[in-house]
Design a protein around this motif. Structure first.
Motif, short mmCIF file in Angstrom:
data_model
loop_
_atom_site.label_atom_id
_atom_site.label_comp_id
_atom_site.label_asym_id
_atom_site.label_seq_id
_atom_site.Cartn_x
_atom_site.Cartn_y
_atom_site.Cartn_z
N MET A 1 -5.55 19.14 -3.83
CA MET A 1 -5.13 17.82 -3.40
C MET A 1 -3.82 17.48 -4.11
N ALA B 1 -2.45 11.73 -4.09
CA ALA B 1 -3.56 11.40 -3.21
C ALA B 1 -4.90 11.43 -3.92
N ILE C 1 -3.92 7.87 -1.19
CA ILE C 1 -4.28 8.37 0.14
C ILE C 1 -3.71 7.45 1.21
N ARG D 1 0.01 8.05 1.58
CA ARG D 1 0.32 9.29 2.29
C ARG D 1 0.08 9.15 3.78
#
Length: 45
Positions: free
Chosen positions: A1, A5, A11, A14
């Motif tokens: 990952m 994120a 997250i 992104r």
């Protein structure tokens, strides 16, 4: 990952970046008169 994120905020950032990039590409293609070369129908199996 990826490093950015690992949190819900990362997250979300992104996902927002990806949506913005796709939107910018679509806008650019429409405003520069690029021909439509892909269709989602081709991916509907």
């Amino acid at each position: 990952m990826a490093k950015g994120a690992r949190t819900a905020t990362g997250i979300g950032a992104r996902i927002a970046q990806h949506i913005l990039a796709l939107t910018a590409a679509i806008w650019h293609n429409r405003h520069t008169g690029q021909p439509l070369t892909r269709s989602l129908i081709a991916y509907d199996h």
